[in-house]
Scaffold this motif. Structure first.
Motif, mmCIF file in Angstrom:
data_model
loop_
_atom_site.group_PDB
_atom_site.id
_atom_site.type_symbol
_atom_site.label_atom_id
_atom_site.label_comp_id
_atom_site.label_asym_id
_atom_site.label_seq_id
_atom_site.Cartn_x
_atom_site.Cartn_y
_atom_site.Cartn_z
ATOM 1 N N THR A 41 -95.717 44.512 -28.898
ATOM 2 C CA THR A 41 -96.449 43.323 -28.489
ATOM 3 C C THR A 41 -95.965 42.160 -29.348
ATOM 4 O O THR A 41 -96.009 42.246 -30.579
ATOM 5 N N VAL A 42 -95.488 41.107 -28.718
ATOM 6 C CA VAL A 42 -94.922 39.962 -29.429
ATOM 7 C C VAL A 42 -95.734 38.706 -29.120
ATOM 8 O O VAL A 42 -96.036 38.435 -27.961
ATOM 9 N N SER A 43 -96.087 37.965 -30.184
ATOM 10 C CA SER A 43 -96.768 36.674 -30.040
ATOM 11 C C SER A 43 -96.028 35.647 -30.866
ATOM 12 O O SER A 43 -95.705 35.904 -32.030
ATOM 13 N N ARG A 44 -95.769 34.488 -30.270
ATOM 14 C CA ARG A 44 -95.130 33.387 -31.000
ATOM 15 C C ARG A 44 -96.115 32.240 -31.100
ATOM 16 O O ARG A 44 -96.773 31.890 -30.129
ATOM 17 N N LEU B 216 -95.668 41.862 -39.044
ATOM 18 C CA LEU B 216 -95.691 43.102 -38.288
ATOM 19 C C LEU B 216 -96.984 43.824 -38.613
ATOM 20 O O LEU B 216 -97.240 44.156 -39.777
ATOM 21 N N ASP B 217 -97.798 44.024 -37.609
ATOM 22 C CA ASP B 217 -99.084 44.714 -37.762
ATOM 23 C C ASP B 217 -99.920 44.143 -38.906
ATOM 24 O O ASP B 217 -100.497 44.873 -39.707
ATOM 25 N N GLN C 73 -83.101 44.457 -38.203
ATOM 26 C CA GLN C 73 -84.083 44.433 -39.291
ATOM 27 C C GLN C 73 -85.488 44.687 -38.763
ATOM 28 O O GLN C 73 -86.256 45.445 -39.360
ATOM 29 N N MET C 74 -85.824 44.061 -37.642
ATOM 30 C CA MET C 74 -87.162 44.253 -37.077
ATOM 31 C C MET C 74 -87.341 45.681 -36.570
ATOM 32 O O MET C 74 -88.378 46.306 -36.813
ATOM 33 N N GLN C 75 -86.337 46.217 -35.900
ATOM 34 C CA GLN C 75 -86.426 47.589 -35.396
ATOM 35 C C GLN C 75 -86.559 48.592 -36.540
ATOM 36 O O GLN C 75 -87.324 49.551 -36.434
ATOM 37 N N GLN C 76 -85.822 48.363 -37.613
ATOM 38 C CA GLN C 76 -85.892 49.267 -38.765
ATOM 39 C C GLN C 76 -87.295 49.267 -39.353
ATOM 40 O O GLN C 76 -87.855 50.319 -39.654
ATOM 41 N N MET D 103 -99.108 51.044 -30.673
ATOM 42 C CA MET D 103 -97.827 50.369 -30.671
ATOM 43 C C MET D 103 -97.881 49.187 -31.630
ATOM 44 O O MET D 103 -98.935 48.669 -31.934
ATOM 45 N N SER D 104 -96.745 48.749 -32.056
ATOM 46 C CA SER D 104 -96.644 47.684 -33.048
ATOM 47 C C SER D 104 -96.922 46.307 -32.447
ATOM 48 O O SER D 104 -96.698 46.064 -31.265
ATOM 49 N N ARG D 105 -97.377 45.416 -33.329
ATOM 50 C CA ARG D 105 -97.646 44.021 -32.940
ATOM 51 C C ARG D 105 -96.848 43.112 -33.877
ATOM 52 O O ARG D 105 -97.010 43.174 -35.094
ATOM 53 N N LEU D 106 -95.991 42.283 -33.297
ATOM 54 C CA LEU D 106 -95.169 41.356 -34.051
ATOM 55 C C LEU D 106 -95.640 39.941 -33.756
ATOM 56 O O LEU D 106 -95.762 39.564 -32.589
ATOM 57 N N GLU D 107 -95.942 39.177 -34.806
ATOM 58 C CA GLU D 107 -96.365 37.786 -34.641
ATOM 59 C C GLU D 107 -95.391 36.888 -35.396
ATOM 60 O O GLU D 107 -95.015 37.185 -36.525
#
Length: 125
Positions: free
Chosen positions: A42-45, A77-78, A92-95, A1-5
């Motif tokens: 997975t989201v990290s801020r 993203l990743d 935009q992020m989903q695309q 799965m994708s990881r967004l930071e």
């Protein structure tokens, strides 16, 4: 799965959604991140004021900051930069996540070298 930071400028709280003057862009972005998390991303801020070590550990983010603090936020993203200097929309992020997933799902063909084509030695097709 994708990881967004998300690497953000210094804010009063980790999400920036606090205080008297709440930025509607941050409110929407926070909701968008929650939607991505609900879909399995997975989201990290990381806020510069609350998590400077995360910035120091990411060379691509450091390079952006060296170019100017206006490059924040940096959204990755990743491990690759998705955007700098603005908060991307949910669409935009989903695309980008869908495009990354599609590329990862494509079969890979390994090309051999030096007679490693699957044929008998000296008889490559």
């Amino acid at each position: 799965m994708s990881r967004l930071e998300v690497f953000e400028p210094a804010m009063c709280c980790p999400t920036g959604v606090c205080g008297i003057d709440v930025d509607p862009v941050l409110v929407q972005f926070n909701a968008d991140l929650k939607a991505l998390e609900a879909s399995g991303v997975t989201v990290s801020r990381h806020s510069l004021s609350h998590d400077a070590a995360a910035f120091a550990a990411q060379p691509l983010v450091l390079r952006e900051i060296e170019a100017g603090m206006d490059r924040l936020p940096v959204v990755m993203l990743d491990g690759l930069i998705l955007s700098t200097g603005l908060y991307p929309t949910l669409a935009q992020m989903q695309q980008r996540i869908a495009r990354t997933a599609a590329l990862a799902a494509k079969p890979r063909i390994k090309l051999g070298s030096g007679g490693d084509c699957g044929c008998a030695p000296g008889q490559c097709c």
